[in-house]
Design a protein around this motif. Structure first.
Motif, short mmCIF file in Angstrom:
data_model
loop_
_atom_site.label_atom_id
_atom_site.label_comp_id
_atom_site.label_asym_id
_atom_site.label_seq_id
_atom_site.Cartn_x
_atom_site.Cartn_y
_atom_site.Cartn_z
N MET A 1 58.83 45.53 46.17
CA MET A 1 58.33 45.09 44.87
C MET A 1 57.07 44.23 45.01
SD MET A 1 60.35 43.25 41.76
CE MET A 1 61.19 44.65 41.13
N ARG A 2 57.01 43.47 46.13
CA ARG A 2 55.89 42.55 46.32
C ARG A 2 54.61 43.28 46.74
NH1 ARG A 2 55.55 36.77 47.71
NH2 ARG A 2 56.89 35.85 46.19
N ALA A 3 54.79 44.56 47.18
CA ALA A 3 53.63 45.29 47.70
C ALA A 3 52.67 45.71 46.59
CB ALA A 3 54.11 46.50 48.47
N LYS A 4 53.21 46.01 45.39
CA LYS A 4 52.32 46.48 44.33
C LYS A 4 51.46 45.33 43.79
CE LYS A 4 55.64 45.94 40.61
NZ LYS A 4 56.50 46.54 39.62
N ILE A 5 50.35 45.71 43.14
CA ILE A 5 49.43 44.68 42.64
C ILE A 5 50.13 43.83 41.59
CG2 ILE A 5 47.31 44.32 41.31
CD1 ILE A 5 46.13 46.70 42.71
N ASN A 6 50.00 42.54 41.76
CA ASN A 6 50.65 41.63 40.84
C ASN A 6 49.75 41.42 39.62
OD1 ASN A 6 51.83 39.49 39.49
ND2 ASN A 6 52.50 38.50 41.37
N ILE A 7 50.07 42.14 38.56
CA ILE A 7 49.22 42.12 37.35
C ILE A 7 49.17 40.72 36.75
CG2 ILE A 7 48.96 43.06 35.00
CD1 ILE A 7 48.36 45.09 37.20
N TYR A 8 50.32 40.01 36.77
CA TYR A 8 50.36 38.67 36.18
C TYR A 8 49.46 37.71 36.95
CZ TYR A 8 53.99 39.82 32.83
OH TYR A 8 54.66 40.35 31.77
N LEU A 9 49.46 37.88 38.27
CA LEU A 9 48.62 37.02 39.10
C LEU A 9 47.14 37.31 38.83
CD1 LEU A 9 49.26 34.84 41.21
CD2 LEU A 9 48.97 36.55 42.99
N LEU A 10 46.85 38.61 38.70
CA LEU A 10 45.49 39.05 38.40
C LEU A 10 45.05 38.49 37.04
CD1 LEU A 10 43.34 40.87 39.70
CD2 LEU A 10 44.28 42.77 38.42
N GLU A 11 45.97 38.59 36.08
CA GLU A 11 45.69 38.10 34.73
C GLU A 11 45.45 36.58 34.77
OE1 GLU A 11 48.69 39.34 31.94
OE2 GLU A 11 47.89 37.95 30.43
N TYR A 12 46.26 35.92 35.58
CA TYR A 12 46.10 34.47 35.70
C TYR A 12 44.72 34.14 36.27
CZ TYR A 12 46.99 29.61 36.86
OH TYR A 12 46.91 28.24 36.93
N ALA A 13 44.31 34.92 37.28
CA ALA A 13 43.00 34.69 37.91
C ALA A 13 41.88 34.92 36.90
CB ALA A 13 42.83 35.63 39.10
N ILE A 14 42.00 35.98 36.10
CA ILE A 14 40.97 36.26 35.09
C ILE A 14 40.94 35.13 34.05
CG2 ILE A 14 40.28 37.85 33.23
CD1 ILE A 14 41.53 40.11 35.00
N ASN A 15 42.13 34.72 33.62
CA ASN A 15 42.21 33.60 32.67
C ASN A 15 41.56 32.35 33.24
OD1 ASN A 15 43.41 34.60 30.41
ND2 ASN A 15 45.48 34.41 31.20
N SER A 16 41.83 32.14 34.52
CA SER A 16 41.30 30.95 35.18
C SER A 16 39.76 30.97 35.16
CB SER A 16 41.82 30.92 36.62
OG SER A 16 41.32 29.83 37.28
N LEU B 1 56.39 36.28 41.48
CA LEU B 1 57.51 37.18 41.78
C LEU B 1 57.20 38.64 41.48
CD1 LEU B 1 60.47 35.04 40.43
CD2 LEU B 1 59.75 35.33 42.79
N ASN B 2 56.15 38.88 40.70
CA ASN B 2 55.74 40.24 40.37
C ASN B 2 56.89 41.04 39.75
OD1 ASN B 2 53.88 42.23 40.10
ND2 ASN B 2 53.88 42.85 42.25
N LEU B 3 57.56 40.44 38.80
CA LEU B 3 58.70 41.11 38.15
C LEU B 3 58.19 42.13 37.14
CD1 LEU B 3 60.83 37.91 37.34
CD2 LEU B 3 61.13 39.47 39.26
N ASP B 4 59.12 42.97 36.67
CA ASP B 4 58.75 43.93 35.63
C ASP B 4 58.44 43.19 34.34
OD1 ASP B 4 59.07 46.08 37.23
OD2 ASP B 4 61.19 46.34 36.73
N VAL B 5 57.57 43.77 33.55
CA VAL B 5 57.16 43.15 32.28
C VAL B 5 58.39 42.86 31.42
CG1 VAL B 5 55.80 43.50 30.18
CG2 VAL B 5 54.94 44.34 32.37
N LYS B 6 59.31 43.82 31.38
CA LYS B 6 60.51 43.71 30.53
C LYS B 6 61.33 42.48 30.95
CE LYS B 6 63.78 45.71 27.80
NZ LYS B 6 64.48 44.50 27.55
#
Lengths: 391, 222
Positions: free
Chosen positions: A1-16, B112-117
Motif C-alpha cells: 500500500m505504501r508503494a503507490k503515490i501518496n496523493i494526500y501527501l502530494l496534495e499537502y505539498a501543493i497546499n504548502s 498512511l496513504n489510506l484509501d479515500v473512503k
C-alpha cells in the motif's frame, strides 16, 4: 500500500506551496528565468555548432588559391590539370564564383558557377545541376535568397550589375535547399559562363580549384606537393578551415561562458538561501507533524514533493520558453551576440537541434540541486526531537 | 498501563540556563483511567505529557506505555508509536492555521496513504463526534478558540488512539467552552480511553469522571 503515490501527501505539498504563494512564485519565477537563459544559450550554441559542423563537412578537402602580394587572385584553369597528375588526387575542379553585393537588401550573395557535365563537389550542387537549364540564362537560388529577392520585387528574374555598369538579366529557374542554412540563405547557382560574365572573368581563369583526395590520410601530403608545384599558391585543407571556424566559435563561447557563470551564480544564491535554514514557522510545522505521528521520511517525502514540483515546473517552463524564444521567435538579441553580423549572415536561421544531453545537463544542474537544498535543512530539523522543535 | 520510572528530565544539560523539569518521578496510570496532573506553570506537567508521548526523551529513567518502552524508541518508531497510540491536544492546539479544519484533522493519516473512503469515514466520524461538521471546510485561522480546540481534539482522535493527552486544554477558553470540553472528555472516557489532563484549572479537580488528581510541584510529585 505504501508503494503507490501518496496523493494526500502530494496534495499537502501543493497546499504548502500555495500557503507560501508569494515566496513560491518568486522562487519559481527566478528559477524559470535562469533555466530559460541557460537553455536558450545552450540551444543557440548547439544550433551554431551543428551549422558549423555541417558547413565544415560540406567543405572540399583541399582548396588551391593563387596569391600575389598576400592577396587572392584568379587562378589559371590549367593548374587543375597539373594537380590531377599528382598521385592520390581523385578530382580537381576549377571553381568560378564570387560575392555579389545586393545593395537594396544590404546582403552579399555567393554566386557560384557550375558546368553541366563536371563532377559536383557538393551534394546540393549535384541536385541543382539536374534542375538548372544550362541553355537558358537562368539560375537556381537558395530558399533564403529567393525570399530576399521576392521582398525586393524580383520574383521571376534578377538584374546583376556587371563591372562595366551594364545589366545582366538572369531568370530564376528554381529554388534549392542547401546542405546548411547558411548555404540556403546565401547561394545562387548558375552556369559558369554566366558567372564569368557577371564578374568579368576570362575563360582561362577560375576563382580557385577544389581538390578531392581518395585517401583522407594523404591530404597533407597532396597539399604539400601542390605547394611545391605552385609556390605562389595558398593551399587550404579542410582541417585548416575547421580550425578557423572553431576559432570563431571559441571566441563566441566566451560570451556563453559569462552568461553561464551569471546564471549559475544567481541559482546558487537561491540555493544557499534555501539551504541555510528554515523559518521558525516552517520549523514549528515540522515539529507538529512529527508530534502527530509523521516519521522523518514522511516529512522528507513531503519536502521532496515540494522541491520537485517547484523545480520541475520551473524546468519545464524554462525549457518551453527557451524553445519558443530560440526556434519560434529566432532568439532576438541573443542570436546577434552569438552569430554577429560578419561571420554569418543576418538572415541566418538557427536550425532546430534536439539534444537530449543539453536538456539532461540543465535538468541535473537545476532540479536535483534545488530538491537537495529543500531537503537538507528539513532533514536537520526533522531529526531533532519534536518537543525541541516546537518549543 | 503507563509507567514512569525514576524519571528525571533536564533541559539544556551542562549549559548556563540548565533547567531541571522533573526530578526522579515515579507514576503509574492504569488503562481507562482519567488522571489530572495539577500544578502551577513550569511545574513539569507538560514535560510528563511529552515524555509519555515520546515527543521528548528523559535524561534518566524509563517511560513504559503498554508494551512499548517509549523512552527508548528510535525516532521513526516513536513516530509510529504516537500515531497508533497517542492523541495529543496541545495547549496552543498546534494547528496549521492556513489549512482547513478537515485538512488539519486528517493530518495524522496523511503518511498512511489510506484509501479515500477510509479517510472520509474516519473524518466524518470525528467531525460528528466533536460537533464540527459545519466548520469542516473553513480555514482554521478563521475559527474561534472553542472551534479550534474541537478541531484539535478531532485530530487527536482521528486514529482512535487508546491514550489522550491534553495540555492545559481550557487555558484559552471561557467557562462555557471549558464545560463543553469536559463533556467531550466524558464521552472519551466512556469509550474506555486513558486520559491525562495537565491543568491548573480548578474546574477539573472535583469532577466525578476524574479518577485521580496528581499534584506536581517544581518537578516533584506532591
Amino acid at each position: 500500500m505504501r508503494a503507490k503515490i501518496n496523493i494526500y501527501l502530494l496534495e499537502y505539498a501543493i497546499n504548502s506551496l500555495f500557503r507560501q504563494k508569494y515566496k513560491s512564485f518568486f522562487i519559481a519565477a527566478v528559477l524559470t528565468a535562469i533555466i530559460f537563459l541557460l537553455t536558450s544559450v545552450f540551444f543557440i550554441t548547439n544550433s551554431i555548432k551543428h551549422e558549423l559542423q555541417s558547413t565544415v563537412d560540406s567543405l572540399p578537402e583541399i582548396v588551391v588559391q593563387k596569391i600575389n602580394g598576400g592577396r587572392h587572385y584568379d587562378i589559371d584553369i590549367s593548374v587543375a590539370d597539373d594537380i590531377l597528375e599528382i598521385t592520390g588526387v581523385e578530382s580537381a575542379v576549377a571553381r568560378v564564383w564570387g560575392y555579389y553585393y545586393f545593395e537594396n537588401a544590404g546582403v552579399n550573395f555567393s554566386v557560384v558557377g557550375i558546368d553541366e557535365y563536371e563532377e559536383q563537389y557538393k551534394n546540393s550542387f549535384a541536385f541543382v545541376a539536374k534542375t538548372l537549364d544550362f541553355n537558358k540564362q537562368s539560375m537556381v537560388v537558395g530558399e533564403g535568397v529567393k525570399r530576399i529577392m521576392n521582398n525586393n520585387y524580383y520574383k521571376e528574374y534578377f538584374n546583376f550589375i556587371k563591372p562595366d555598369g551594364t545589366l545582366k538579366r538572369v531568370d530564376i529557374g528554381g529554388v534549392f535547399s542547401g546542405d546548411t542554412e547558411l548555404e540556403s540563405n546565401d547561394v545562387i547557382v548558375m552556369s559558369k559562363e554566366s558567372v564569368r560574365e557577371i564578374f568579368n572573368m576570362p575563360e582561362a581563369k577560375a576563382t580557385d580549384i577544389v581538390v578531392r583526395v581518395a585517401n583522407k590520410d594523404e591530404i597533407a601530403t597532396v597539399a604539400s606537393k601542390i605547394k611545391l608545384l605552385y609556390p605562389d599558391s595558398r593551399v587550404i585543407t579542410k582541417d585548416d578551415l575547421k580550425i578557423s571556424y572553431q576559432n570563431i566559435f571559441d571566441y563566441k563561447s566566451g560570451i556563453f561562458l559569462a552568461l553561464f557563470v551569471i546564471s549559475l551564480f544567481t541559482f546558487f544564491i537561491i540555493i544557499y538561501d534555501k539551504a541555510s535554514g528554515l523559518s521558525s514557522e516552517e520549523k514549528r510545522e515540522i515539529g507538529v507533524l512529527k508530534a502527530i505521528g509523521w516519521r522523518v521520511d514522511d516529512v522528507l517525502k513531503e519536502k521532496f514533493y515540494e522541491g520537485f514540483i517547484i523545480s520541475f515546473f520551473s524546468y519545464l517552463s524554462g525549457v518551453i520558453l527557451a524553445l519558443l524564444f530560440v526556434y519560434i521567435f529566432k532568439a532576438p538579441l541573443l542570436q546577434n551576440i552569438f552569430t554577429g553580423y560578419s561571420q554569418l549572415k543576418t538572415s541566418f536561421t538557427l536550425p532546430f537541434v534536439f539534444d537530449m544531453q543539453t536538456l539532461a545537463l540543465v535538468f541535473f544542474l537545476s532540479v536535483p540541486i534545488y530538491i537537495a537544498a529543500t531537503i537538507i535543512p528539513s532533514y536537520r530539523c526533522a531529526t531533532l526531537e519534536a518537543d525541541e522543535v516546537m518549543r | 498501563m503507563i509507567e514512569l520510572k525514576n524519571i528525571t528530565k533536564i533541559y539544556e544539560v551542562n549549559k548556563n540556563n540548565m533547567v531541571t523539569a522533573l526530578n526522579n518521578i515515579n507514576l503509574t496510570i492504569k488503562e481507562g483511567e482519567l488522571v489530572v496532573l495539577k500544578g502551577a506553570s513550569g511545574s513539569g506537567k507538560s514535560t510528563i505529557l511529552s515524555l509519555i508521548a515520546a515527543i521528548s526523551k528523559p535524561t534518566s529513567g524509563e517511560v513504559i506505555v503498554g508494551t512499548n518502552r517509549a523512552s527508548k524508541l528510535p525516532d521513526n518508531f516513536a513516530s509510529d508509536f504516537r500515531r497508533d497510540n497517542i492523541g495529543f491536544v496541545f495547549q496552543k492546539y498546534n494547528l496549521i492555521p492556513t489549512l482547513s479544519a478537515k485538512d488539519n484533522i486528517i493530518l495524522p493519516l496523511v503518511p498512511l496513504n489510506l484509501d479515500v473512503k477510509e479517510i472520509e469515514d474516519k473524518l466524518e466520524m470525528v467531525l460528528r463526534m466533536f460537533h464540527i461538521e459545519h466548520k469542516a471546510n473553513q480555514l482554521v485561522k478563521n475559527l474561534s478558540g472553542g472551534e479550534q480546540q474541537r478541531v484539535a481534539i478531532a485530530r487527536a482522535n482521528i486514529n482512535n488512539p487508546k491514550i489522550i493527552l491534553a495540555d492545559e486544554p481550557t487555558a484559552n477558553l471561557d467557562e462555557k467552552l471549558s464545560l463543553h470540553f469536559i463533556e467531550m472528555l466524558k464521552e472519551l472516557k466512556r469509550d474506555g480511553k486513558t486520559i491525562i489532563v495537565a491543568t491548573h484549572d480548578p474546574l477539573f479537580f472535583d469532577l466525578d469522571i476524574v479518577d485521580r488528581v496528581v499534584e506536581i510541584h517544581q518537578g516533584v510529585l506532591a
